[in-house]
Enzyme design. Structure first.
Site, PDB file in Angstrom:
ATOM      1  CG  ASN A 133      40.472  43.620  51.194  1.00  0.00           C
ATOM      2  OD1 ASN A 133      40.159  42.594  51.689  1.00  0.00           O
ATOM      3  ND2 ASN A 133      40.707  43.819  49.929  1.00  0.00           N
TER       4      ASN A 133
ATOM      5  CG  HIS B 137      43.600  41.884  46.316  1.00  0.00           C
ATOM      6  ND1 HIS B 137      42.352  41.633  46.018  1.00  0.00           N
ATOM      7  CD2 HIS B 137      44.406  42.040  45.257  1.00  0.00           C
ATOM      8  CE1 HIS B 137      42.233  41.554  44.548  1.00  0.00           C
ATOM      9  NE2 HIS B 137      43.466  41.932  43.971  1.00  0.00           N
TER      10      HIS B 137
ATOM     11  CG  ASP C  91      40.494  44.791  45.243  1.00  0.00           C
ATOM     12  OD1 ASP C  91      39.989  44.525  46.366  1.00  0.00           O
ATOM     13  OD2 ASP C  91      40.174  43.871  44.194  1.00  0.00           O
TER      14      ASP C  91
ATOM     15  CB  SER D  58      48.459  44.577  48.305  1.00  0.00           C
ATOM     16  OG  SER D  58      49.135  44.357  47.280  1.00  0.00           O
TER      17      SER D  58
HETATM   18  C1  GAR Z   1      42.848  35.339  50.614  1.00  0.00           C
HETATM   19  O1  GAR Z   1      43.556  34.884  49.764  1.00  0.00           O
HETATM   20  C2  GAR Z   1      42.604  36.821  50.255  1.00  0.00           C
HETATM   21  O2  GAR Z   1      43.602  37.504  49.903  1.00  0.00           O
HETATM   22  C3  GAR Z   1      41.354  36.721  49.487  1.00  0.00           C
HETATM   23  O3  GAR Z   1      40.502  35.817  49.746  1.00  0.00           O
HETATM   24  C4  GAR Z   1      41.271  34.696  50.556  1.00  0.00           C
HETATM   25  C5  GAR Z   1      40.706  34.357  51.795  1.00  0.00           C
HETATM   26  O4  GAR Z   1      41.274  33.199  52.261  1.00  0.00           O
HETATM   27  N1  GAR Z   1      40.881  37.853  49.171  1.00  0.00           N
HETATM   28  C6  GAR Z   1      40.269  38.471  47.963  1.00  0.00           C
HETATM   29  O5  GAR Z   1      40.459  37.629  46.921  1.00  0.00           O
HETATM   30  C7  GAR Z   1      39.711  39.698  48.503  1.00  0.00           C
HETATM   31  N2  GAR Z   1      39.563  40.555  47.168  1.00  0.00           N
HETATM   32  P1  GAR Z   1      40.964  32.905  53.734  1.00  0.00           P
HETATM   33  O6  GAR Z   1      39.395  32.755  53.863  1.00  0.00           O
HETATM   34  O7  GAR Z   1      41.549  31.627  54.087  1.00  0.00           O
HETATM   35  O8  GAR Z   1      41.419  33.813  54.831  1.00  0.00           O
END
Ligand code: GAR
Length: 210
Positions: free
Chosen positions: A107, A109, A145, A136
């Site tokens: 994942n 985060h 997480d 991360s």
């Molecule tokens: C990313 O910034 C990722 O880090 C976050 O969602 C976004 C997805 O962006 N993930 C989380 O918050 C998971 N806990 P994307 O759809 O443009 O890749």
């Protein structure tokens, strides 16, 4: 070749970064399918544009987390990937699901874990007066997480940063970090041994920092 399934819920910019790395031949891997829990996820268009099979698995009213995850794991198991990549997949996964994919579920985060697990990470980092923030990539374990962190990228929080600018800075780093970590998998450099990360045959004592 590393066969990847990518799970998304939204925009899919991290998915795109991985696809770009593959298309530019920086990453020897294949995204064999994309799965979204939301039919309107923009990232699904990226799959269609590249003729990658896309599956929408919406959650049904009154469906338990375990039942949803059972459907999800059935689809993934049929695809039989080497790596499952969570790229903005905004569902909490059950312990049973996670345990099925130990060592091949990762994942990204938007925080410097263990700081700011969960949501609103940019706001929380700013409110805390942090000077540094980032993202991360970690192995997924049943604790939200909370799995072993493979690598991180740091950004500086400037006085004039707002949530939008901070989020943009972090995402820019995410798009470098995630393809790099996937490349380590493709090169068989990474392994999870119980709760320890083995990188190039040696114990990783702290996350890689790019
Ligand atoms: C990313 O910034 C990722 O880090 C976050 O969602 C976004 C997805 O962006 N993930 C989380 O918050 C998971 N806990 P994307 O759809 O443009 O890749």
């Amino acid at each position: 070749m590393l066969k990847i399934v990518v799970l998304i819920s939204g925009f899919g910019s991290n998915l795109q970064a991985i696809l770009d790395a593959i298309n530019e031949k920086n990453l020897d891997a294949e995204v064999i399918a994309i799965i979204s829990n939301r039919s309107k996820a923009k990232g699904l268009n990226r799959a269609r544009e590249q003729n990658i099979p896309a599956y929408v698995i919406p959650s049904r009213k009154n469906q338990s987390r375990e039942d949803y995850d059972k459907r999800l794991s059935e689809v993934i198991n049929r695809l039989n990937p080497n790596l499952v990549v969570l790229a903005g997949f905004m569902r909490i996964l059950s312990e049973e699901f996670v345990n099925q994919f130990t060592g091949k579920l990762i994942n990204i985060h938007p925080s410097l874990l263990p700081k700011y697990k969960g949501l609103d990470t940019h706001q929380r980092a700013k409110d805390a007066g942090d000077r540094q923030h980032g993202c991360s990539v970690h192995f997924v374990t049943p604790e939200l997480d909370g799995g072993p962190v493979i690598a991180q990228a740091i950004v500086l929080i400037e006085k004039n940063d707002d949530i939008a600018s901070l989020s943009a800075k972090v995402q820019e780093q995410e798009h470098k970090l995630y393809p790099l970590v996937v490349e380590w998998f493709a090169n068989k450099q990474l392994e999870l041994l119980e709760d320890k990360i083995i990188f190039n045959g040696e114990l990783l004592s702290k996350p890689h920092c790019i």
